[in-house]
Design a protein around this motif. Structure first.
Motif, PDB file in Angstrom:
ATOM      1  N   PHE A  56       1.176  17.343   5.665  1.00 19.74           N
ATOM      2  CA  PHE A  56       0.750  17.456   7.067  1.00 19.74           C
ATOM      3  C   PHE A  56       0.537  16.065   7.667  1.00 19.74           C
ATOM      4  O   PHE A  56       0.918  15.804   8.811  1.00 19.74           O
ATOM      5  CB  PHE A  56      -0.546  18.264   7.158  1.00 19.74           C
ATOM      6  N   ALA A  57      -0.098  15.173   6.898  1.00 19.02           N
ATOM      7  CA  ALA A  57      -0.385  13.840   7.422  1.00 19.02           C
ATOM      8  C   ALA A  57       0.898  13.083   7.746  1.00 19.02           C
ATOM      9  O   ALA A  57       0.999  12.439   8.797  1.00 19.02           O
ATOM     10  CB  ALA A  57      -1.215  13.072   6.388  1.00 19.02           C
ATOM     11  N   VAL A  58       1.886  13.158   6.856  1.00 23.34           N
ATOM     12  CA  VAL A  58       3.142  12.442   7.091  1.00 23.34           C
ATOM     13  C   VAL A  58       3.850  12.991   8.331  1.00 23.34           C
ATOM     14  O   VAL A  58       4.322  12.230   9.179  1.00 23.34           O
ATOM     15  CB  VAL A  58       4.049  12.537   5.843  1.00 23.34           C
ATOM     16  N   LEU A  59       3.918  14.312   8.459  1.00 22.66           N
ATOM     17  CA  LEU A  59       4.614  14.890   9.617  1.00 22.66           C
ATOM     18  C   LEU A  59       3.875  14.596  10.921  1.00 22.66           C
ATOM     19  O   LEU A  59       4.509  14.339  11.959  1.00 22.66           O
ATOM     20  CB  LEU A  59       4.780  16.398   9.430  1.00 22.66           C
ATOM     21  N   LEU A  60       2.546  14.623  10.887  1.00 23.51           N
ATOM     22  CA  LEU A  60       1.788  14.279  12.104  1.00 23.51           C
ATOM     23  C   LEU A  60       2.026  12.827  12.503  1.00 23.51           C
ATOM     24  O   LEU A  60       2.174  12.502  13.686  1.00 23.51           O
ATOM     25  CB  LEU A  60       0.292  14.533  11.880  1.00 23.51           C
ATOM     26  N   MET A  61       2.079  11.930  11.509  1.00 23.59           N
ATOM     27  CA  MET A  61       2.325  10.520  11.826  1.00 23.59           C
ATOM     28  C   MET A  61       3.778  10.297  12.233  1.00 23.59           C
ATOM     29  O   MET A  61       4.067   9.370  13.002  1.00 23.59           O
ATOM     30  CB  MET A  61       1.951   9.636  10.639  1.00 23.59           C
ATOM     31  N   ASN A  62       4.718  11.129  11.713  1.00 23.75           N
ATOM     32  CA  ASN A  62       6.109  11.047  12.186  1.00 23.75           C
ATOM     33  C   ASN A  62       6.144  11.257  13.704  1.00 23.75           C
ATOM     34  O   ASN A  62       6.930  10.591  14.403  1.00 23.75           O
ATOM     35  CB  ASN A  62       6.969  12.115  11.527  1.00 23.75           C
ATOM     36  N   MET A  63       5.316  12.173  14.207  1.00 21.23           N
ATOM     37  CA  MET A  63       5.279  12.433  15.642  1.00 21.23           C
ATOM     38  C   MET A  63       4.802  11.213  16.424  1.00 21.23           C
ATOM     39  O   MET A  63       5.177  11.022  17.583  1.00 21.23           O
ATOM     40  CB  MET A  63       4.360  13.626  15.933  1.00 21.23           C
ATOM     41  N   ALA A  64       3.971  10.393  15.785  1.00 22.03           N
ATOM     42  CA  ALA A  64       3.398   9.235  16.485  1.00 22.03           C
ATOM     43  C   ALA A  64       4.268   7.989  16.381  1.00 22.03           C
ATOM     44  O   ALA A  64       3.946   6.960  16.992  1.00 22.03           O
ATOM     45  CB  ALA A  64       2.003   8.939  15.927  1.00 22.03           C
ATOM     46  N   VAL A  65       5.341   8.049  15.602  1.00 27.23           N
ATOM     47  CA  VAL A  65       6.162   6.855  15.359  1.00 27.23           C
ATOM     48  C   VAL A  65       6.716   6.235  16.649  1.00 27.23           C
ATOM     49  O   VAL A  65       6.622   5.010  16.834  1.00 27.23           O
ATOM     50  CB  VAL A  65       7.292   7.183  14.361  1.00 27.23           C
ATOM     51  N   PRO A  66       7.312   7.010  17.580  1.00 30.26           N
ATOM     52  CA  PRO A  66       7.818   6.359  18.811  1.00 30.26           C
ATOM     53  C   PRO A  66       6.733   5.609  19.564  1.00 30.26           C
ATOM     54  O   PRO A  66       6.964   4.506  20.076  1.00 30.26           O
ATOM     55  CB  PRO A  66       8.368   7.541  19.621  1.00 30.26           C
ATOM     56  N   LEU A  67       5.526   6.193  19.644  1.00 29.15           N
ATOM     57  CA  LEU A  67       4.429   5.518  20.361  1.00 29.15           C
ATOM     58  C   LEU A  67       3.998   4.249  19.622  1.00 29.15           C
ATOM     59  O   LEU A  67       3.756   3.201  20.235  1.00 29.15           O
ATOM     60  CB  LEU A  67       3.244   6.485  20.492  1.00 29.15           C
ATOM     61  N   ILE A  68       3.907   4.330  18.276  1.00 37.52           N
ATOM     62  CA  ILE A  68       3.508   3.147  17.500  1.00 37.52           C
ATOM     63  C   ILE A  68       4.541   2.039  17.650  1.00 37.52           C
ATOM     64  O   ILE A  68       4.189   0.867  17.868  1.00 37.52           O
ATOM     65  CB  ILE A  68       3.326   3.537  16.019  1.00 37.52           C
ATOM     66  N   ASP A  69       5.819   2.382  17.536  1.00 37.13           N
ATOM     67  CA  ASP A  69       6.863   1.365  17.668  1.00 37.13           C
ATOM     68  C   ASP A  69       6.843   0.731  19.062  1.00 37.13           C
ATOM     69  O   ASP A  69       7.049  -0.475  19.215  1.00 37.13           O
ATOM     70  CB  ASP A  69       8.238   1.991  17.410  1.00 37.13           C
ATOM     71  N   ARG A  70       6.575   1.545  20.065  1.00 40.72           N
ATOM     72  CA  ARG A  70       6.567   1.020  21.438  1.00 40.72           C
ATOM     73  C   ARG A  70       5.479  -0.033  21.637  1.00 40.72           C
ATOM     74  O   ARG A  70       5.690  -1.039  22.298  1.00 40.72           O
ATOM     75  CB  ARG A  70       6.360   2.174  22.419  1.00 40.72           C
ATOM     76  N   HIS A  71       4.311   0.200  21.036  1.00 44.49           N
ATOM     77  CA  HIS A  71       3.181  -0.713  21.266  1.00 44.49           C
ATOM     78  C   HIS A  71       3.075  -1.819  20.214  1.00 44.49           C
ATOM     79  O   HIS A  71       2.202  -2.672  20.314  1.00 44.49           O
ATOM     80  CB  HIS A  71       1.874   0.085  21.300  1.00 44.49           C
ATOM     81  N   THR A  72       3.902  -1.787  19.173  1.00 42.63           N
ATOM     82  CA  THR A  72       3.857  -2.858  18.162  1.00 42.63           C
ATOM     83  C   THR A  72       5.155  -3.652  18.126  1.00 42.63           C
ATOM     84  O   THR A  72       5.328  -4.502  17.257  1.00 42.63           O
ATOM     85  CB  THR A  72       3.584  -2.268  16.763  1.00 42.63           C
ATOM     86  N   ARG A  73       6.036  -3.380  19.075  1.00 41.99           N
ATOM     87  CA  ARG A  73       7.313  -4.097  19.113  1.00 41.99           C
ATOM     88  C   ARG A  73       7.059  -5.565  19.441  1.00 41.99           C
ATOM     89  O   ARG A  73       6.331  -5.890  20.395  1.00 41.99           O
ATOM     90  CB  ARG A  73       8.201  -3.461  20.185  1.00 41.99           C
ATOM     91  N   PRO A  74       7.631  -6.496  18.677  1.00 43.14           N
ATOM     92  CA  PRO A  74       7.403  -7.928  18.938  1.00 43.14           C
ATOM     93  C   PRO A  74       7.910  -8.315  20.328  1.00 43.14           C
ATOM     94  O   PRO A  74       8.938  -7.821  20.794  1.00 43.14           O
ATOM     95  CB  PRO A  74       8.219  -8.619  17.839  1.00 43.14           C
ATOM     96  N   ARG A  75       7.162  -9.213  20.981  1.00 41.41           N
ATOM     97  CA  ARG A  75       7.567  -9.667  22.307  1.00 41.41           C
ATOM     98  C   ARG A  75       8.691 -10.670  22.177  1.00 41.41           C
ATOM     99  O   ARG A  75       8.715 -11.515  21.299  1.00 41.41           O
ATOM    100  CB  ARG A  75       6.378 -10.302  23.022  1.00 41.41           C
ATOM    101  N   ILE A  76       9.648 -10.570  23.076  1.00 43.72           N
ATOM    102  CA  ILE A  76      10.761 -11.516  23.096  1.00 43.72           C
ATOM    103  C   ILE A  76      10.281 -12.830  23.687  1.00 43.72           C
ATOM    104  O   ILE A  76       9.604 -12.850  24.725  1.00 43.72           O
ATOM    105  CB  ILE A  76      11.945 -10.949  23.906  1.00 43.72           C
ATOM    106  N   TYR A  77      10.568 -13.949  23.044  1.00 45.05           N
ATOM    107  CA  TYR A  77      10.106 -15.253  23.500  1.00 45.05           C
ATOM    108  C   TYR A  77      10.564 -15.513  24.928  1.00 45.05           C
ATOM    109  O   TYR A  77      11.751 -15.377  25.249  1.00 45.05           O
ATOM    110  CB  TYR A  77      10.657 -16.348  22.590  1.00 45.05           C
ATOM    111  N   GLY A  78       9.609 -15.887  25.798  1.00 43.94           N
ATOM    112  CA  GLY A  78       9.934 -16.184  27.176  1.00 43.94           C
ATOM    113  C   GLY A  78       9.672 -15.043  28.130  1.00 43.94           C
ATOM    114  O   GLY A  78       9.749 -15.233  29.343  1.00 43.94           O
ATOM    115  N   HIS A  79       9.309 -13.833  27.568  1.00 44.92           N
ATOM    116  CA  HIS A  79       9.031 -12.685  28.437  1.00 44.92           C
ATOM    117  C   HIS A  79       7.547 -12.324  28.383  1.00 44.92           C
ATOM    118  O   HIS A  79       6.877 -12.590  27.428  1.00 44.92           O
ATOM    119  CB  HIS A  79       9.864 -11.469  27.974  1.00 44.92           C
TER     120      HIS A  79
END
Length: 343
Positions: free
Chosen positions: A320-343
């Protein structure tokens, strides 16, 4: 869209999908051997049934999608899904339950989302939860270890095969004499009866930290996980975060009252903690892709596993924990994506 392919020789990747899947199977092999030694041949039968059904489902799905069957059938991804799924099943599981779960895992959780590389959820865990909800009674047929001083009627390979084919025990065998509750189920049930951990641990299913036999399987799963880390198949962030967060939650409550809360080491060695940390939560398709995201994702798996085990409706909570966190993956990736230098 079709792309022009240049003539050979082509630049091959250092590790293709088939090579990665072979390494995962190599890493699981010692734990499979230990499981068979302690709990009999049931896991091997489940692996055979699950693998055959997974390959058949994969071939059918590829044919319906007009994709090249030989390329995808030979990459080993369906076999790894089948082995991980079989690892989650009780040793005594009728074949149709195994087939139902793996058909859902490969046909629905994998191919309905676009096939390998596009699935949002871990296919093995999705298939496992389907059979856990659909066949709750059959999913409790766990065996005690064949070693130790347990009063136990062990089944031979032929007798286990009979049960797998018919869901009936051979004459002279009773379910109460053959099956036992897992350590997680014993703890959950006995704590509900207001017994203390000191009284509960007298039960012979318990070993030094978790359950007899399960501790050795956990050790071999850890060795397999170390092998995957050494080969660069998985990153350290998800296993470390999942294990540390689960044990930290358990430690907090254990220090408040060790007689009503199992120790952190019990949570580490019981249930699917180590299998989930090294082999399931690290699925590169359904997990996060950034380093910070992997730490958050792994920590979420650990905290949710502890919460479900302690206050939820099931003794174990890894799936259950893995599947629930699978649902959160797009949100986590969106907010932890490295910033591009200069932006």
């Amino acid at each position: 869209m079709k792309f022009a392919t240049a003539p050979a020789p082509h630049w091959r990747p250092a590790a293709d999908v088939a090579a990665v899947m072979r390494q995962v199977l190599y890493a699981l092999a010692p734990a499979v051997a230990a499981y068979t030694f302690f709990f009999g041949p049931g896991l091997l039968l489940n692996i055979v049934v699950a693998t055959a059904a997974a390959l058949a489902t994969e071939a059918l799905a590829l044919r319906l999608r007009a994709r090249p069957a030989r390329v995808f059938l030979s990459d080993g991804s369906a076999v790894v899904t089948a082995v991980l799924f079989a690892f989650c099943l009780p040793p005594l599981t009728p074949w149709w339950i195994t087939v139902t779960g793996i058909v859902f895992a490969v046909g629905v959780a994998k191919h309905l989302y676009g096939g390998l590389g596009y699935n949002l959820f871990n296919p093995a865990m999705a298939g496992y939860l389907v059979v856990l909800v659909a066949f709750p009674g059959k999913m409790t047929m766990w065996l005690p270890p064949t070693t130790g001083d347990l009063d136990y009627q062990s089944l031979s390979l032929w007798q286990t095969l009979q049960y797998t084919a018919t869901a009936s025990l051979p004459a002279g065998f009773e379910f109460d004499a053959v099956t036992r509750a897992t350590p997680l189920t014993v703890v959950r049930t006995e704590l509900g009866l207001m017994r203390t951990m000191s009284e509960i641990r007298v039960n012979p299913v318990f070993g030094d930290f978790g359950g007899v036999g399960w501790e050795w399987i956990g050790n071999f799963l850890t060795l397999g996980g170390m092998w995957l880390l050494y080969k660069g198949i998985i990153r350290w962030q998800i296993p470390a975060a999942m294990i540390v967060s689960l044990m930290a939650c358990a430690l907090v409550f254990y220090l408040t009252d060790p007689e009503t809360h199992p120790s952190p080491l019990f949570h580490l060695y019981a249930g699917g903690t180590l299998l989930g940390a090294f082999f399931i939560a690290t699925d590169p398709v359904s997990s996060t892709v950034t380093d910070r995201g992997r730490l958050i994702y792994g920590a979420g798996c650990g905290v949710l596993t502890y919460a479900i085990r302690t206050w939820g409706g099931y003794p174990d909570g890894v799936a259950f924990a893995v599947l629930l966190m699978n649902m959160a993956v797009p949100l986590i990736d969106r907010h932890t994506r490295p910033r591009i230098y200069g932006h």
